[in-house]
Design a protein around this motif. Structure first.
Motif, PDB file in Angstrom:
ATOM      1  N   CYS A 115       0.658  -1.210   0.052  1.00 16.59           N
ATOM      2  CA  CYS A 115      -0.204   0.012  -0.088  1.00 16.59           C
ATOM      3  C   CYS A 115       0.769   1.301  -0.003  1.00 16.59           C
ATOM      4  CB  CYS A 115      -0.843  -0.287   1.192  1.00 16.59           C
ATOM      5  SG  CYS A 115      -2.233  -1.181   1.094  1.00 16.59           S
ATOM      6  N   ARG A 116       2.294   1.139   0.126  1.00 15.18           N
ATOM      7  CA  ARG A 116       2.965   2.409  -0.030  1.00 15.18           C
ATOM      8  C   ARG A 116       2.601   3.396  -1.110  1.00 15.18           C
ATOM      9  NH1 ARG A 116       9.632   2.881  -0.300  1.00 15.18           N
ATOM     10  NH2 ARG A 116       9.564   5.060  -0.450  1.00 15.18           N
ATOM     11  N   ILE A 117       2.477   4.563  -0.887  1.00 16.53           N
ATOM     12  CA  ILE A 117       2.078   5.780  -1.543  1.00 16.53           C
ATOM     13  C   ILE A 117       3.603   6.333  -1.898  1.00 16.53           C
ATOM     14  CG2 ILE A 117       1.129   7.788  -2.213  1.00 16.53           C
ATOM     15  CD1 ILE A 117      -1.420   6.817  -0.469  1.00 16.53           C
ATOM     16  N   TRP A 118       3.930   6.532  -3.242  1.00 20.64           N
ATOM     17  CA  TRP A 118       5.384   7.243  -3.331  1.00 20.64           C
ATOM     18  C   TRP A 118       5.044   8.686  -3.580  1.00 20.64           C
ATOM     19  CZ3 TRP A 118       9.482   3.956  -3.788  1.00 20.64           C
ATOM     20  CH2 TRP A 118       9.257   2.457  -3.730  1.00 20.64           C
ATOM     21  N   ARG A 119       5.101   9.355  -2.441  1.00 24.21           N
ATOM     22  CA  ARG A 119       4.749  10.556  -2.542  1.00 24.21           C
ATOM     23  C   ARG A 119       5.984  11.668  -2.820  1.00 24.21           C
ATOM     24  NH1 ARG A 119       0.053  10.781   0.411  1.00 24.21           N
ATOM     25  NH2 ARG A 119      -0.091   9.223   2.010  1.00 24.21           N
ATOM     26  N   ASP A 120       5.860  12.716  -3.317  1.00 23.83           N
ATOM     27  CA  ASP A 120       6.611  13.785  -3.467  1.00 23.83           C
ATOM     28  C   ASP A 120       7.333  14.376  -2.519  1.00 23.83           C
ATOM     29  OD1 ASP A 120       6.539  13.918  -6.239  1.00 23.83           O
ATOM     30  OD2 ASP A 120       4.669  15.300  -6.206  1.00 23.83           O
ATOM     31  N   GLY A 121       8.416  14.718  -2.289  1.00 19.89           N
ATOM     32  CA  GLY A 121       9.081  15.122  -1.040  1.00 19.89           C
ATOM     33  C   GLY A 121      10.689  15.385  -1.258  1.00 19.89           C
TER      34      GLY A 121
END
Length: 316
Positions: free
Chosen positions: A162-168
């Protein structure tokens, strides 16, 4: 004098059926040579050369065996359970049985052969192709793991899917699509009667979309199930001048307490980690560093985080 082996036809690849080899003129004696393994009846694969490589992990062994079984798979077969999880790249504990799990759509009969655990499957199970292999999709795969994994590891695998690969700041692969969602995991659990359904539902309560590693997931589960508050995961933090301090594994921003899992690193990365920790401490953070040794002392780990939070005014 050692006799050199006859080269195998390149078209056979690294794993192949005995029948395919015979069709290309390979003799039976060549199929018994020491450079070939027999993982399953009627199948050969190139023996792994361990001279230059480290010992493979469980997931890699399972993926090798999954590919080796491919020549035997029928259209009604797909890989499932822990084998599918390994093909999807999910983390698994070392206690997992390395035999290949093969599910067969009813009414066809599941395989019964050495090195294989056969299962009967409904035609409604979602199947996808990963690395050329037919496997149950991530949510359906996770829902089968209640048979073999405990709750903490179900959380770790659920977090992976379920990992969401967010900006950062410096985050890798931003925008990559997650393999599943918590809702899809729940739907898969509820789609039919499941072995280990109670464990799956308990684990689902703890699955999050921002954990980056199984050790982070296992540490978080340990802390929150022992009365400590839930930390925020992998957030970027900055000093009062806007300078980037760190992306912290687990943090309690209100109390400026962080929990960082430290893997085995050397050289430049080790130096960078030291500097990062020192910057955080200079900014007023308390850092609880979790090594593999501390992870194996859960009571000590819980007490250290508890004491750090209490030192900053937390009253649990």
């Amino acid at each position: 004098m050692t006799r050199s082996l006859t080269p195998l036809p390149t078209a056979l690849g690294t794993h192949f059926s005995v029948a395919a080899a015979a069709d290309r003129g390979v003799k039976q004696g060549r199929l018994r040579a020491a450079d070939l393994e027999t993982p399953f009846y009627g199948v050969r694969m190139l023996a792994r050369d361990v001279s230059d490589d480290d010992e493979p992990g469980l997931e890699e062994i399972m993926r090798r065996h999954a590919h080796a079984y491919a020549p035997r798979m029928r259209e009604v077969d797909f890989l499932s359970h822990c084998t599918a999880a390994a093909v999807h790249g999910a983390p698994l504990p070392f206690v997992t049985d390395p035999r290949v799990h093969v599910s067969t759509v009813r009414p066809a009969r599941a395989p019964r052969t050495r090195g294989v655990i056969g299962h009967s499957a409904s035609p409604t199970v979602p199947v996808v192709v990963v690395s050329g292999l037919r496997v149950s999709d991530p949510a359906a795969t996770w829902a089968t793991l209640g048979e073999s994994l405990d709750v903490p590891w179900l959380v770790a695998v659920g977090d992976y899917f379920c990992r969401i690969w967010r900006d950062g700041y410096g985050r890798p692969n931003a925008g990559r699509q997650s393999l599943a969602t918590p809702l899809q995991l729940a739907d898969a659990v509820n789609s039919c009667r499941r072995v280990g359904a109670a464990k799956l539902r308990k684990a689902l309560h703890f699955v999050r979309c921002d954990s980056w590693s199984p050790r982070e997931s296992l540490t978080r589960h340990l802390l929150v199930t022992n009365g400590l508050p839930e930390p925020v995961l992998n957030n970027d933090f900055f000093d009062e001048n806007g300078g980037h301090l760190a992306c912290l594994d687990m943090a309690y921003p209100k109390y400026k307490v962080a929990v960082e899992y430290q893997g085995r690193v050397h050289g430049v990365q080790y130096s960078r980690d030291i500097e990062r920790i020192e910057r955080l401490r200079a900014d007023g953070w308390i850092i609880v560093q979790v090594s593999s040794e501390l992870f194996n002392e859960p009571g000590v780990l819980i007490r250290r985080v508890h004491d750090a939070l209490c030192a900053r005014g937390w009253r649990g």
